[in-house]
Design an enzyme around this catalytic site. Sequence first.
Site, PDB file in Angstrom:
ATOM      1  N   HIS A 102      15.934  -8.196  28.939  1.00 26.53           N
ATOM      2  CA  HIS A 102      17.196  -7.577  28.540  1.00 26.53           C
ATOM      3  C   HIS A 102      17.449  -6.306  29.329  1.00 26.53           C
ATOM      4  CE1 HIS A 102      18.499  -9.868  24.903  1.00 26.53           C
ATOM      5  NE2 HIS A 102      17.250 -10.295  24.992  1.00 26.53           N
ATOM      6  N   GLU A 115      20.012  -4.497  29.356  1.00 25.68           N
ATOM      7  CA  GLU A 115      20.736  -3.510  28.545  1.00 25.68           C
ATOM      8  C   GLU A 115      19.790  -2.765  27.610  1.00 25.68           C
ATOM      9  OE1 GLU A 115      19.895  -6.263  25.426  1.00 25.68           O
ATOM     10  OE2 GLU A 115      20.405  -6.561  27.520  1.00 25.68           O
ATOM     11  N   CYS A 124      18.446 -13.833  28.994  1.00 26.71           N
ATOM     12  CA  CYS A 124      17.661 -14.413  27.903  1.00 26.71           C
ATOM     13  C   CYS A 124      18.018 -15.893  27.688  1.00 26.71           C
ATOM     14  CB  CYS A 124      17.837 -13.585  26.635  1.00 26.71           C
ATOM     15  SG  CYS A 124      16.541 -13.856  25.411  1.00 26.71           S
TER      16      CYS A 124
END
Length: 390
Positions: free
Chosen positions: A368, A370, A284
């Site tokens: 992202h 995750e 990001c």
Amino acid sequence: MAPANPSAAPAAQPSGATGVLVLADGTILWGVGYGASGAAVGEICFNTSMTGYQEILTDPSYAGQIVTFTFPHIGNVGANPEDMERGVHGALGAITRELPTQPSNFRSVQTLPEWMAEQGVIGLAGIDTRALTRRIRDAGAPNGVIAHSPDGKFDIDELLAMARGWAGLEGMDLAKAVSRTDTGDWTGGAWTLGHGYATEDGGERPHVVAIDYGAKDNIFRNLVKAGARVTVVPATASLEEVLSHKPAGVFLSNGPGDPAATGDYAVPVIQGLLERDVPIFGICLGHQMLGLAAGAKTVKMHQGHRGANHPVQRAEDGVVEITSMNHGFAVDASTLPAGVVETHKSLFDGSNCGIAITGKNAFSVQYHPEASPGPQDSFYLFEKFVGGLG
């Protein structure tokens, strides 16, 4: 209460209105307030995720922003301590179609409004979120003020002045405001039902130094899950401080604000790491920082990408990953210099979603991996980074 229409702001405050959204162009949207009382000014954005509202509201990348949820039923599963990313460093407020109902979930320990009141996050319900989302898509993300007053008393002129007086996110460095200020070792791995967050299993692990520009905690947990030992340093850490930890690799975290502003102090550090061939992985804002350090430029997006259903195509094999995203700035692919390869791109608008630097173990993605919330398609990136550290 009937939902407000962004194209026709009411002339007078409706009976029972305890919340309001005042946009910088003078539009006034009345509703019912919940959560914290008070007023907050920021950029109005929208998120299309159907789940994970607690992770979204505590993601530091939302600093300076007020989140409109396009999914109408937000708050149905309540709130709990395990689903927080970083506490009070996230969004300023939440706009929802419906008032949160009483939660129905065995993990809930309190209602969403109770939790928001504790966290200082202002809520506003009864808004036509579809109309507001269309407005953002057509005209871009506006500046505005969200306010909640249980007695229904508002000074609209003052709120409008706040909205018009706010400079906006462009040119604003927010990473310093949300970054950890102390250096420390990270502990805690991925969460599983009935066990909570895992701990490191001991033994030798590649040492990753993570630069915190406003990181989600679940990123660090995924680095641990992938096999790393993690030390977190502040956003303003110097090159000497980062290298003093003798990292096998350096991670560049997500975060809020304008990457060009954060780059004033972050880019020289990253360039120093590249010169020393230190392996780097960015997510990001960290992706944007790596892009700037490599010589590319970043741009403010019209509406940004925020949701858990964004398709991204991988250049090397054409595979499409469904990803979680949260960003309002992007690396301008047309400015990538020689030696910097575009590895991923958005299938929504073609914007850049990943780069790699030729001849170096340095890569980054805009999305992202995750998730939290979102699909788990991209965990392989953590394994790729940690596995390449030896």
